[in-house]
Design an enzyme around this catalytic site. Structure first.
Site, PDB file in Angstrom:
ATOM      1  N   ARG A  58      56.666  29.609  89.601  1.00 39.62           N
ATOM      2  CA  ARG A  58      56.591  30.667  88.584  1.00 39.62           C
ATOM      3  C   ARG A  58      57.673  31.717  88.772  1.00 39.62           C
ATOM      4  O   ARG A  58      58.115  32.345  87.815  1.00 39.62           O
ATOM      5  CB  ARG A  58      55.202  31.317  88.633  1.00 39.62           C
ATOM      6  CG  ARG A  58      55.019  32.316  87.540  1.00 39.62           C
ATOM      7  CD  ARG A  58      53.763  33.182  87.571  1.00 39.62           C
ATOM      8  NE  ARG A  58      52.651  32.789  88.352  1.00 39.62           N
ATOM      9  CZ  ARG A  58      52.296  33.376  89.522  1.00 39.62           C
ATOM     10  NH1 ARG A  58      53.019  34.342  90.036  1.00 39.62           N
ATOM     11  NH2 ARG A  58      51.225  32.975  90.148  1.00 39.62           N
ATOM     12  N   TYR A 111      61.782  45.367  64.851  1.00 40.19           N
ATOM     13  CA  TYR A 111      61.206  44.037  64.598  1.00 40.19           C
ATOM     14  C   TYR A 111      59.686  44.185  64.489  1.00 40.19           C
ATOM     15  O   TYR A 111      59.046  44.758  65.366  1.00 40.19           O
ATOM     16  CB  TYR A 111      61.601  43.151  65.783  1.00 40.19           C
ATOM     17  CG  TYR A 111      61.071  41.737  65.782  1.00 40.19           C
ATOM     18  CD1 TYR A 111      61.432  40.827  64.787  1.00 40.19           C
ATOM     19  CD2 TYR A 111      60.239  41.292  66.806  1.00 40.19           C
ATOM     20  CE1 TYR A 111      60.963  39.525  64.826  1.00 40.19           C
ATOM     21  CE2 TYR A 111      59.772  39.990  66.848  1.00 40.19           C
ATOM     22  CZ  TYR A 111      60.136  39.116  65.853  1.00 40.19           C
ATOM     23  OH  TYR A 111      59.680  37.822  65.896  1.00 40.19           O
ATOM     24  N   ASP A 183      66.730  46.125  71.945  1.00 43.06           N
ATOM     25  CA  ASP A 183      66.667  44.757  71.449  1.00 43.06           C
ATOM     26  C   ASP A 183      68.068  44.427  70.937  1.00 43.06           C
ATOM     27  O   ASP A 183      68.494  44.908  69.892  1.00 43.06           O
ATOM     28  CB  ASP A 183      65.610  44.651  70.335  1.00 43.06           C
ATOM     29  CG  ASP A 183      65.414  43.211  69.854  1.00 43.06           C
ATOM     30  OD1 ASP A 183      66.367  42.411  69.957  1.00 43.06           O
ATOM     31  OD2 ASP A 183      64.317  42.895  69.357  1.00 43.06           O
ATOM     32  N   LYS A 208      67.143  32.852  69.450  1.00 40.89           N
ATOM     33  CA  LYS A 208      68.090  32.958  68.341  1.00 40.89           C
ATOM     34  C   LYS A 208      69.443  32.336  68.723  1.00 40.89           C
ATOM     35  O   LYS A 208      69.548  31.131  68.793  1.00 40.89           O
ATOM     36  CB  LYS A 208      68.211  34.414  67.909  1.00 40.89           C
ATOM     37  CG  LYS A 208      66.838  35.098  67.658  1.00 40.89           C
ATOM     38  CD  LYS A 208      66.158  34.535  66.423  1.00 40.89           C
ATOM     39  CE  LYS A 208      64.674  34.889  66.311  1.00 40.89           C
ATOM     40  NZ  LYS A 208      64.336  36.296  66.340  1.00 40.89           N
TER      41      LYS A 208
HETATM   42  C1  LIG Z   1      63.010  36.799  66.670  1.00 44.56           C
HETATM   43  C2  LIG Z   1      63.164  38.154  67.217  1.00 44.56           C
HETATM   44  C3  LIG Z   1      62.424  38.547  68.318  1.00 44.56           C
HETATM   45  C4  LIG Z   1      61.355  37.688  68.936  1.00 44.56           C
HETATM   46  O1  LIG Z   1      61.812  36.495  69.462  1.00 44.56           O
HETATM   47  P1  LIG Z   1      60.817  35.224  69.599  1.00 44.56           P
HETATM   48  O2  LIG Z   1      61.521  34.346  70.539  1.00 44.56           O
HETATM   49  O3  LIG Z   1      60.631  34.677  68.227  1.00 44.56           O
HETATM   50  O4  LIG Z   1      59.523  35.756  70.177  1.00 44.56           O
HETATM   51  C5  LIG Z   1      62.646  39.811  68.813  1.00 44.56           C
HETATM   52  N1  LIG Z   1      63.546  40.643  68.260  1.00 44.56           N
HETATM   53  C6  LIG Z   1      64.276  40.291  67.200  1.00 44.56           C
HETATM   54  C7  LIG Z   1      65.267  41.249  66.639  1.00 44.56           C
HETATM   55  C8  LIG Z   1      64.119  39.042  66.645  1.00 44.56           C
HETATM   56  O5  LIG Z   1      64.821  38.701  65.563  1.00 44.56           O
END
Ligand SMILES: *Cc1c(COP(=O)(O)O)cnc(C)c1O
Length: 392
Positions: A58, A111, A183, A208
């Site tokens: 882990r 988000y 973020d 992403k």
């Molecule tokens: C998609 C996204 C997330 C979350 O990511 P996941 O892997 O889908 O949990 C967080 N912040 C932004 C800006 C995003 O576009």
């Protein structure tokens, strides 16, 4: 620019330590829970550096250390923690730092699932969230309280794409002893150097652009020296860990991030400019275009733009936006973005996702520009705009 060239080289070399790869280009995919020790002394030594070498599955394997190290090297932070999704990285990083009685500041353009976590889960634990105008800049100082633990920025903001003045926000936050979390999913470390602009913890939905092929979920939080121990401690308490095959996919995606991102950038810019000229369009929200709130800040602080942007159509009704979205050949409807394929989504109630700043512009369409030929994408959009006009 020499700086981007250095980053490209770091993308190729990052995390490739010979002791983990045995001389092979890529690290093996280690499936592991138990790590075996021959002596009590070895076991004790491993426990003392369990975030950086083998201790228990882990806590990491050579596969996960390679990805975490590569992300640290590329972003210029002090260390990286991996999580099984981008949302888990955001919530895990925040939980590592807050306690009952704390207050946090979150951009109103955040988000949406991050907002839900703050409003529902953090509130239950006695942590209060105040949302602020994404364009507030140094004015954030007026909202900081003695118990403000951290300020969360997201630039550009999800959906509405405002670019935030992060150095101004960071200066005010640090003056008051608060940390800055970001973020940074949209720009990635390639197009925004979070640590050079005052961020303490930079969070990426690797799902992403890093994974890049819409086939795995993962997140990462990279911290500077000041925040790293606390971040790691929190991750240790919560026990999230991504699966080894997915880590391998993210590491593989990372190696080509730069070339993919530059193609997403070029095609998205071309299409955003084309959309801006359309008579059906009120304005385009792409950070590299002057019609995007915060465009000047983007020019000053960012070194590129990625494939995601939005636009506000004129006289947007739900019926017309639906006609635009249904019947696409290349732009598919679905969540997430950052893969090789183009996506389109309609947002009909942006106003309901805001509490600090009103949204009065009506429905919004968000596009992710994939790696298809942009001429084919424009033809697809041209037909969509025809359906839009017919449905008005
Ligand atoms: C998609 C996204 C997330 C979350 O990511 P996941 O892997 O889908 O949990 C967080 N912040 C932004 C800006 C995003 O576009």
């Amino acid at each position: 620019m020499t700086d981007s060239k250095r980053k490209d080289t770091r993308l190729v070399h990052g995390g490739r330590r010979k002791e983990w790869t045995f001389g092979i280009v890529n690290p093996p995919v280690f499936h592991a829970s138990t790590v075996l020790f021959d002596t009590v002394a070895e076991l004790k030594a491993a426990a003392s550096k369990r975030d950086e070498s083998l201790y228990y599955g882990r806590r990491g394997t050579p596969t996960t250390f390679a990805l975490a190290d590569a992300l640290t090297e590329i972003s210029g932070g002090a260390g990286t923690v991996l999580y099984p999704s981008g949302l888990a990285a955001l919530t895990g990083a925040i939980l590592a730092f807050v306690e009952a009685g704390d207050h946090i500041l979150v951009t109103d353009s955040v988000y949406d699932p991050t907002r839900a976590f703050c409003d529902q889960m953090l509130r239950r634990y006695g942590v209060e969230t105040t949302y602020y105008d994404p364009l507030i800049g140094g004015g954030i100082a007026d909202l900081i309280r003695p118990n403000t633990r951290l300020v969360l920025v997201e630039a550009p903001g999800s959906l509405t794409m405002e670019v935030q003045d992060i150095p101004a926000i960071a200066a005010a936050a640090h003056d008051a002893g608060a940390l800055v979390f970001m973020d940074n999913t949209w720009a990635t470390p390639l197009f925004f150097d979070a640590f050079a602009h005052g961020v303490d913890v930079s969070i990426l939905a690797l799902t992403k652009y890093v994974v890049g092929h819409a086939d795995a979920m993962m997140g990462a939080a990279t911290a500077n020296q000041k925040a790293l121990n606390r971040l790691r401690q929190g991750a240790g308490f919560l026990g999230n860990c991504p699966a080894p095959d997915d880590v391998y996919l993210a590491l593989r995606g990372l190696r080509t991030l730069s070339v993919r991102l530059r193609q997403h950038e070029a095609s998205a810019l071309q299409i955003a400019k084309w959309i801006a000229e359309r008579p059906e369009v009120d304005h385009v929200r792409h950070p590299a275009l002057p019609t995007c709130p915060g465009h000047e800040v983007w020019k000053r602080d960012f070194t590129g733009s990625s494939g995601l942007f939005s636009f506000v159509p004129k006289n947007g009704t739900e019926r017309a936006v639906t006609a635009f979205l249904e019947g696409m050949e290349h732009f598919k409807m679905g969540f997430s973005w950052g893969g090789y394929e183009s996506l389109a989504l309609g947002y009909f109630s942006v106003d309901k996702a805001r509490t600090a700043t009103p949204w009065t512009a009506g429905p919004l369409i968000r596009l992710h520009i994939g790696l298809e030929d942009p001429e084919d994408l424009k033809e697809d959009l041209d037909r969509a705009f025809a359906r839009y006009r017919a449905a008005l």
